[in-house]
Design an enzyme around this catalytic site. Structure first.
Site, PDB file in Angstrom:
ATOM      1  N   CYS A 285      19.229  -7.350  -4.966  1.00 48.41           N
ATOM      2  CA  CYS A 285      19.678  -8.531  -4.397  1.00 48.41           C
ATOM      3  C   CYS A 285      20.011  -7.969  -2.959  1.00 48.41           C
ATOM      4  O   CYS A 285      20.328  -7.067  -3.480  1.00 48.41           O
ATOM      5  CB  CYS A 285      20.879  -9.074  -5.445  1.00 48.41           C
TER       6      CYS A 285
ATOM      7  N   ILE B 221      20.555   4.964  -1.550  1.00 50.18           N
ATOM      8  CA  ILE B 221      20.708   5.808  -2.493  1.00 50.18           C
ATOM      9  C   ILE B 221      20.436   7.031  -2.300  1.00 50.18           C
ATOM     10  O   ILE B 221      19.888   7.996  -3.349  1.00 50.18           O
ATOM     11  CB  ILE B 221      19.480   5.254  -3.004  1.00 50.18           C
TER      12      ILE B 221
HETATM   13  N1  EPU Z   1      25.814   3.673  -3.830  1.00 51.35           N
HETATM   14  C1  EPU Z   1      26.219   4.318  -3.307  1.00 51.35           C
HETATM   15  N2  EPU Z   1      24.956   5.667  -3.024  1.00 51.35           N
HETATM   16  C2  EPU Z   1      24.027   5.722  -3.951  1.00 51.35           C
HETATM   17  C3  EPU Z   1      24.295   4.718  -4.910  1.00 51.35           C
HETATM   18  C4  EPU Z   1      25.102   3.685  -5.229  1.00 51.35           C
HETATM   19  O1  EPU Z   1      26.378   4.706  -2.036  1.00 51.35           O
HETATM   20  O2  EPU Z   1      23.736   6.399  -4.183  1.00 51.35           O
HETATM   21  C5  EPU Z   1      27.426   2.955  -4.084  1.00 51.35           C
HETATM   22  C6  EPU Z   1      25.918   1.815  -3.536  1.00 51.35           C
HETATM   23  O3  EPU Z   1      26.023   0.802  -2.618  1.00 51.35           O
HETATM   24  C7  EPU Z   1      28.013   0.537  -4.378  1.00 51.35           C
HETATM   25  C8  EPU Z   1      28.244   1.594  -5.648  1.00 51.35           C
HETATM   26  O4  EPU Z   1      28.427   2.701  -4.876  1.00 51.35           O
HETATM   27  O5  EPU Z   1      28.350  -0.118  -3.430  1.00 51.35           O
HETATM   28  C9  EPU Z   1      28.184   0.831  -6.531  1.00 51.35           C
HETATM   29  O6  EPU Z   1      26.892   0.714  -6.317  1.00 51.35           O
HETATM   30  P1  EPU Z   1      25.856   1.212  -8.282  1.00 51.35           P
HETATM   31  O7  EPU Z   1      24.910   2.343  -7.591  1.00 51.35           O
HETATM   32  O8  EPU Z   1      26.998   1.158  -9.049  1.00 51.35           O
HETATM   33  O9  EPU Z   1      25.166  -0.723  -8.496  1.00 51.35           O
HETATM   34  P2  EPU Z   1      24.157  -0.439  -8.857  1.00 51.35           P
HETATM   35  O10 EPU Z   1      24.076   0.850  -9.626  1.00 51.35           O
HETATM   36  O11 EPU Z   1      22.561  -0.074  -7.849  1.00 51.35           O
HETATM   37  C10 EPU Z   1      24.572  -2.155 -11.052  1.00 51.35           C
HETATM   38  C11 EPU Z   1      23.940  -3.079 -11.648  1.00 51.35           C
HETATM   39  C12 EPU Z   1      24.159  -4.552 -10.579  1.00 51.35           C
HETATM   40  C13 EPU Z   1      26.264  -4.130 -10.603  1.00 51.35           C
HETATM   41  C14 EPU Z   1      25.803  -2.401  -9.882  1.00 51.35           C
HETATM   42  C15 EPU Z   1      28.148  -2.735 -10.045  1.00 51.35           C
HETATM   43  C16 EPU Z   1      21.915  -2.345 -12.266  1.00 51.35           C
HETATM   44  C17 EPU Z   1      20.126  -2.574 -12.069  1.00 51.35           C
HETATM   45  N3  EPU Z   1      22.339  -2.946 -11.331  1.00 51.35           N
HETATM   46  O12 EPU Z   1      23.527  -1.710  -9.429  1.00 51.35           O
HETATM   47  O13 EPU Z   1      23.805  -5.313 -11.292  1.00 51.35           O
HETATM   48  O14 EPU Z   1      26.365  -5.142  -9.760  1.00 51.35           O
HETATM   49  O15 EPU Z   1      25.838  -2.169 -11.577  1.00 51.35           O
HETATM   50  O16 EPU Z   1      28.413  -2.539 -10.973  1.00 51.35           O
HETATM   51  O17 EPU Z   1      22.089  -1.861 -13.556  1.00 51.35           O
HETATM   52  C18 EPU Z   1      23.229  -7.563 -11.033  1.00 51.35           C
HETATM   53  O18 EPU Z   1      23.368  -7.930 -12.360  1.00 51.35           O
HETATM   54  O19 EPU Z   1      23.348  -8.821 -10.515  1.00 51.35           O
HETATM   55  C19 EPU Z   1      23.070  -5.731 -10.392  1.00 51.35           C
HETATM   56  C20 EPU Z   1      23.357  -6.150  -8.656  1.00 51.35           C
END
Ligand code: EPU
Length: 425
Positions: free
Chosen positions: A114, A121
């Site tokens: 989204c 990453i």
């Molecule tokens: N971030 C970085 N670098 C990285 C990874 C993350 O800077 O390598 C930052 C992101 O930009 C963000 C923060 O760290 O600012 C947290 O991101 P996170 O990695 O926790 O999010 P995600 O793993 O991409 C999952 C869920 C999301 C949910 C977030 C936070 C899945 C598939 N997605 O995303 O779910 O909002 O954790 O809880 O598990 C949703 O379900 O609608 C959704 C977006």
């Protein structure tokens, strides 16, 4: 393109079973690359993000049999991925660790997801490199090779859910021990560990030392696993019930995983209690909002419910200050919401929401998955008829939100599809 026609002003009074968790299903499916034996998942939500992930698995050589909410996976990984694999979701980055551990290679498209922020990453990449991955690609692709795959110690600069999962999934078959310091501990991560441990992995969460310790194993056993209910879907229906001044029984709703939301909704006037089947929620007046909410990693208030709280505050009797600390573009929803007459003032990462009693339903477009659910909630209590367009994004995470709302007693919703598009979902 699909849309939902909404006649506002209906009531909620009913019972619904909460679907299995999306954010648990995705890493579980990605972990199947680590197995040589079949895996049987139960209570899998039938949503497009899950189908995207199983498509990738099939392209890698796995066999996938899906009947209703159950998925059998026969891993048999033959391919290492192709640059063309992945079509917009977050799955590809989570497939990298397991594929590198198993085959020493992976090649995917850059992950999507989204549009709620930049979503870099870099932390995932640093973790993969710590295990022994070498990057062979430009910025648009995830192309790695690894000559050896060894346990390592990594410290997360942000408690990223996905990066913690990359660390865990990479560590299962790595040689030696892996330590992940300052991890995310969202319930989906804990359930993922429970699943992997049930198949023979060795993952320990040391709460006092704020870390995961994972001893690599040589293989995983055949296993059956029932996915836990989706706390964000449960939270969505709790918020809808408050918006519509209704009463709902949410079967399987994970009460213990929703403490921050329960506390907030109680302060707005909701009656909520745990019952043997899940949770009961009741709201007999227009919600009264005040104070401040800010999103935080678990056990803080979840960013995935921020847009829903924003629309709830927008129809409430009161005022709420919301601060978004995780994703920088989550307020797109507020701009759509304002087309209904909502009073929201946005400054940087904060939104001041002043409740308005009468909002007019109109044509709105879904900006992202949770934003779409939030706008639908607003339209349930808006005046007159409206249309919510681009509902494909809602289908990424909600199995059938119109069906669930009907089960909750809300009449006045109709899903409309351009049939050609529906066949592709
Ligand atoms: N971030 C970085 N670098 C990285 C990874 C993350 O800077 O390598 C930052 C992101 O930009 C963000 C923060 O760290 O600012 C947290 O991101 P996170 O990695 O926790 O999010 P995600 O793993 O991409 C999952 C869920 C999301 C949910 C977030 C936070 C899945 C598939 N997605 O995303 O779910 O909002 O954790 O809880 O598990 C949703 O379900 O609608 C959704 C977006």
């Amino acid at each position: 393109m699909g849309s939902i026609k909404v006649v506002g002003g209906g009531r909620i009074n009913g019972k619904v079973v909460i679907q299995g968790s999306k954010n648990l299903a995705i890493p579980c499916l990605c972990s199947s690359v680590l197995f040589d034996k079949p895996i049987h998942f139960k209570n899998v939500p039938m949503i497009s993000d899950v189908f995207e992930s199983t498509n990738i698995l099939e392209c890698l050589g796995g066999r996938v049999k899906c009947i209703e909410n159950e998925i059998d996976i026969f891993p048999e990984i033959k391919e290492v991925g192709k640059a063309c694999l992945g079509c917009g979701g977050r799955s590809t980055i989570l497939y990298c660790g397991p594929l590198l551990a198993k085959t020493g290679r992976c090649s995917f498209r850059y992950p999507g997801g989204c549009h709620i922020g930049k979503r870099p990453i870099d932390i995932h990449e640093r973790i993969l490199e710590a295990f022994g991955a070498q990057k062979n690609s430009d910025e648009d692709k995830l192309e790695y090779t690894a000559d050896s795959w060894k346990g390592c110690e990594v410290s997360l600069p942000i408690r990223s859910v996905g990066a913690t999962e990359t660390g865990i999934l990479s560590a299962i078959l790595a040689k030696g021990t892996t330590i992940i310091n300052y991890p995310a501990i969202e319930p989906e991560i804990m359930h993922l560990c429970e699943f992997l441990n049930s198949a023979g992995a060795s993952i320990v969460y040391e709460e006092d030392r704020d870390r995961f310790v994972i001893d690599g194993v040589t293989g995983l056993q055949e296993t059956t696993y029932k996915l836990a209910a989706d706390r964000i879907v449960a939270g969505t229906y709790m918020i809808y019930t408050c918006m519509c001044k209704g009463h709902a029984i949410l079967i399987d709703a994970p009460y213990c995983e929703l403490e921050s939301l329960i506390e907030l909704l109680r302060s707005f006037g909701a009656f909520i209690r745990r019952i043997p089947e899940g949770m009961e929620i009741y709201m007999n007046k227009r919600p009264y909002c005040s104070g401040k909410v800010e999103t935080k990693y678990y056990p803080g208030f979840p960013t995935d419910l921020q847009s829903l709280i924003l629309t709830l505050a927008g129809i409430s009797n009161g005022e709420l200050l919301i601060r978004e600390n995780i994703f920088e573009s989550r307020f797109e929803t507020a701009y759509e919401f304002m087309k209904m007459g909502a009073n929201v003032q946005i400054t940087g990462d904060s939104a001041r929401v002043i409740g308005t009693e009468y909002l007019e339903n109109t044509k709105l477009t879904v900006p992202d998955l949770r934003g779409g659910a939030a706008l639908l909630g607003a339209m349930l209590c808006g005046n007159g008829e409206g249309e919510l367009k681009n509902i494909e994004l809602i289908k990424r995470g909600y199995e059938d939100i119109v069906r669930d709302l009907k089960r909750l007693g809300y009449d006045g919703l109709e899903e409309m599809w351009n049939l050609k598009r529906k066949e592709n979902l």
